[in-house]
Design a protein around this motif. Structure first.
Motif, mmCIF file in Angstrom:
data_model
loop_
_atom_site.group_PDB
_atom_site.id
_atom_site.type_symbol
_atom_site.label_atom_id
_atom_site.label_comp_id
_atom_site.label_asym_id
_atom_site.label_seq_id
_atom_site.Cartn_x
_atom_site.Cartn_y
_atom_site.Cartn_z
ATOM 1 N N HIS A 173 -43.743 0.371 -104.218
ATOM 2 C CA HIS A 173 -42.809 0.362 -103.082
ATOM 3 C C HIS A 173 -42.038 -0.950 -103.037
ATOM 4 O O HIS A 173 -42.425 -1.934 -103.678
ATOM 5 N N ASP A 182 -40.662 -3.621 -99.933
ATOM 6 C CA ASP A 182 -40.887 -3.843 -98.508
ATOM 7 C C ASP A 182 -39.560 -3.695 -97.757
ATOM 8 O O ASP A 182 -38.549 -4.273 -98.182
ATOM 9 N N HIS A 195 -43.540 -3.192 -106.041
ATOM 10 C CA HIS A 195 -44.903 -3.684 -106.269
ATOM 11 C C HIS A 195 -45.900 -2.638 -105.797
ATOM 12 O O HIS A 195 -45.528 -1.660 -105.157
HETATM 13 NI NI NI Z 1 -45.400 -4.518 -99.999
#
Ligand code: NI
Ligand code: OGA
Length: 336
Positions: A210, A212, A266
């Motif tokens: 994903h 952030d 990540h």
């Molecule tokens: Ni994250």
């Protein structure tokens, strides 16, 4: 749904946690690399620090910081309280997270959308806003007994650190140093993730790949491996360094910088021996903020590759499906 920590010691991995083969972590013995840059914030040459941060943000979207000024004792205490929190019985955790009638303190397992998931993730998490402290702290857990005191002091320090890092980044981008010191970054949230020891680390993940949905994230990852960054088509492990923070550029800052900085993908792998507790400090804009490429960073030879959108619309599309066409449609500039 029951918290993972309440039943995970039973032995085997339930079928609902088994990921489809193409999403599994693959080779678990990824060599840890020192290649994620480590930046010393005590360096007396401010321009050098800025240069290092920008370079890391452009190449990796990730860096670690040391000598950042957050007291080591406070970091240790915060990690202890975080571990104690997740070690409490499930009912206690639920009660401690239910103090705000508006639900600002959220406790969940796997992801926000557990009922809609095709498969579940091997983690529990608690999250709550932390600024201004006096408007939120009364809704935080009161157990473990020192939770509010310690996490409160920690969030004040992390807020200061976040302001510093954002100033470095703005200067590095050639913007006013306070360009992000406004509604774009004023709604930080603390999260405490817990990934218990997992019976089958090769079949599941703590967090899927994903980005952030933040401006930046400042992570305390503790001493256990698990965080991996996707770079140039392969996974790099982020080496745990004592008392360091892992900083990553969020998707929103990638967009504001018109792709100059990378909001890198990540994920978190689990392991069968050790539980892992991590504490991200997510720096978010206000709901109504408009996000889009900063006009001083676009010109005829570097046209905007994103268009402006409201942060709430982004969150809605992102939570539904971060890889979906609807999100791309919302953020992509029309090509001409
Ligand atoms: Ni994250
Ligand atoms: C996250 C995240 C990394 C970790 O919470 O978004 O990427 O190591 N966490 O827990």
């Amino acid at each position: 749904m029951e918290l993972l920590s309440s039943w995970c010691h039973d032995g085997s991995l339930p079928q609902s946690y088994v990921m489809p083969p193409e999403k599994r972590p693959g080779d678990l013995v990824i060599p840890l690399e020192k290649s994620i840059p480590v930046i010393d914030l005590q360096c007396h040459d401010r321009n050098e620090t800025i240069r290092q941060i920008l370079k890391a943000g452009e190449e990796y979207g990730f860096f670690q910081i040391i000598n950042h000024g957050v007291p080591k004792d406070l970091i240790d205490e915060t990690m202890n309280v975080a571990e104690e929190f997740h070690a409490m019985p499930g009912l206690d955790k639920e009660r401690e997270c239910a103090k705000d009638p508006n639900g600002s303190c959220k406790l969940y397992t796997s992801s926000y959308v557990y009922p809609r998931e095709d498969f579940h993730l091997w983690r529990d998490a608690v999250t709550h806003p932390c600024r201004p402290l006096d408007q939120h702290i009364q809704f935080w857990p009161e157990k473990p007994t020192r939770y509010r005191e310690v996490v409160g002091a920690y969030s004040v320090e992390l807020w200061k650190l976040s302001c510093r890092i954002l100033e470095f980044i703005c200067q590095g981008l050639g913007l006013r140093s306070d360009y992000l010191s406004n509604e774009l970054s004023q709604v930080p949230k603390i999260m405490i993730n817990h990934y218990p020891p997992c019976p089958e680390p090769s079949l599941t993940l703590g967090l899927s790949k994903h980005r952030d949905p933040t401006i930046i994230t400042i992570l305390l990852q503790g001493q256990i491996n698990g965080l991996q960054v996707f770079k140039d088509g392969r996974w790099i492990g982020v080496e745990p360094l004592p008392h360091a923070f892992v900083v990553n550029i969020g998707y929103l800052l990638q967009i504001i910088s018109n792709g100059k900085l990378i909001g890198a993908e990540h994920r978190v792998v689990t392991n069968s021996r050790d539980g892992r507790t991590t504490i991200p400090f997510f720096v978010y804009p206000c709901d109504e903020s408009l996000i889009g490429p900063e006009k001083d960073l676009v010109n005829a030879s570097n046209p905007a590759i994103y268009k402006a959108f409201k942060f709430t619309d982004f969150v809605a599309a992102f939570i539904l499906n971060p890889d979906d066409e609807a999100l791309k449609e919302l953020i992509s500039a029309p090509s001409n």
